[in-house]
Design an enzyme around this catalytic site. Structure first.
Site, PDB file in Angstrom:
ATOM      1  N   CYS A  94       0.837  -1.204   0.000  1.00 18.42           N
ATOM      2  CA  CYS A  94       0.000   0.000   0.000  1.00 18.42           C
ATOM      3  C   CYS A  94       0.871   1.253   0.000  1.00 18.42           C
ATOM      4  O   CYS A  94       0.637   2.191  -0.769  1.00 18.42           O
ATOM      5  CB  CYS A  94      -0.923  -0.014   1.215  1.00 18.42           C
ATOM      6  N   CYS A  95       1.900   1.278   0.834  1.00 13.98           N
ATOM      7  CA  CYS A  95       2.784   2.441   0.895  1.00 13.98           C
ATOM      8  C   CYS A  95       3.516   2.646  -0.427  1.00 13.98           C
ATOM      9  O   CYS A  95       3.723   3.777  -0.860  1.00 13.98           O
ATOM     10  CB  CYS A  95       3.797   2.273   2.025  1.00 13.98           C
ATOM     11  N   CYS A 182      -1.182   8.357   7.356  1.00 12.81           N
ATOM     12  CA  CYS A 182      -2.530   8.030   6.893  1.00 12.81           C
ATOM     13  C   CYS A 182      -3.418   7.618   8.067  1.00 12.81           C
ATOM     14  O   CYS A 182      -2.939   7.029   9.046  1.00 12.81           O
ATOM     15  CB  CYS A 182      -2.475   6.890   5.878  1.00 12.81           C
ATOM     16  N   CYS A 185      -3.396   3.936   9.533  1.00 11.89           N
ATOM     17  CA  CYS A 185      -2.104   3.396   9.988  1.00 11.89           C
ATOM     18  C   CYS A 185      -1.430   4.261  11.039  1.00 11.89           C
ATOM     19  O   CYS A 185      -0.215   4.128  11.267  1.00 11.89           O
ATOM     20  CB  CYS A 185      -1.162   3.219   8.786  1.00 11.89           C
ATOM     21  N   CYS A 208       7.540   4.125   5.791  1.00 11.80           N
ATOM     22  CA  CYS A 208       6.649   3.860   4.670  1.00 11.80           C
ATOM     23  C   CYS A 208       7.413   3.461   3.408  1.00 11.80           C
ATOM     24  O   CYS A 208       6.859   2.852   2.509  1.00 11.80           O
ATOM     25  CB  CYS A 208       5.763   5.073   4.384  1.00 11.80           C
TER      26      CYS A 208
END
Length: 215
Positions: A94-95, A182, A185, A208
């Site tokens: 995702c990062c 985010c 997280c 990240c």
């Protein structure tokens, strides 16, 4: 450090910020010195409303636009391809999709990336140097400078500078958040924990990837 960078690179250098305190100090110094560095941030589509409001407040205070780098896929598009809540299953992926790739695209336009990274933030950042040179494009033998003028500043020094100059900060700081990323997280940090302990709880992860992919 910033004056040297401006005189050497001009607008081929840019300030990247996630609106943490140290980054705000860099922006303030640059504007006070008349150094017209472009400023950018990575908008993952998952930022806190407070973070987005701070961006607007800073633009109004300093009179310039902060460029928002966005992923190719919307959050909904990512969910359609990778399934729901990718950050809860594969946070590194995702990062990479939402942060690292947009940053890589931006750095391809620059010679210098100016950050607010500090050595005190976490164990992974203790060896941060003020000037770091990385090979960015192997095929073209192209390098990029990562400039960390805040490397030696403490959290207390940053807080005092922001207070003294009346620089707006993220109100989430008053709720125990120290490193704000985010929404899914990020959590508040308990007393005695490192500044980045509130990121990616439950995973062996404290970065990240935007500050490690060059290493």
């Amino acid at each position: 450090i910033l004056v040297w960078c401006w005189e050497r690179f001009g607008k081929r250098a840019a300030i990247g910020t996630s609106f943490q305190g140290a980054g705000l100090v860099v922006i303030h110094h640059a504007r006070e010195l008349g150094l017209d560095f472009p400023v950018f941030t990575i908008d993952t589509g998952l930022l806190f409303p407070e973070t987005l409001a701070l961006k607007t407040s800073l633009e109004e205070r300093y009179g310039f636009e902060i460029e928002s780098l966005k992923p190719e896929q919307s959050v909904a598009g990512q969910e359609a391809e990778h399934g729901p809540a990718l950050w809860a299953r594969h946070p590194d992926t995702c990062c990479t999709l939402r942060k690292v790739i947009p940053l890589q695209n931006k750095l391809a336009e620059l010679d210098v990336w100016i950050t607010g990274v500090r050595r005190q933030q976490s164990e992974t950042r203790e060896q941060t140097r003020i000037i770091e040179i990385y090979k960015f494009d192997v095929l073209r033998d192209r390098h990029i400078i990562k400039l960390n003028p805040m490397a030696g500043w403490s959290r207390e020094e940053v807080r005092e500078f922001l207070r003294k100059h009346g620089i707006p900060q993220n109100p989430l700081l008053e709720q125990g958040y120290r490193s704000i990323g985010c929404m899914p997280c990020t959590r508040p940090v308990a007393e005695g924990e490192s500044e980045r302990a509130g990121r990616w709880t439950g995973f062996d992860k404290s970065e990240c990837g935007i500050h490690t992919f060059l290493g």
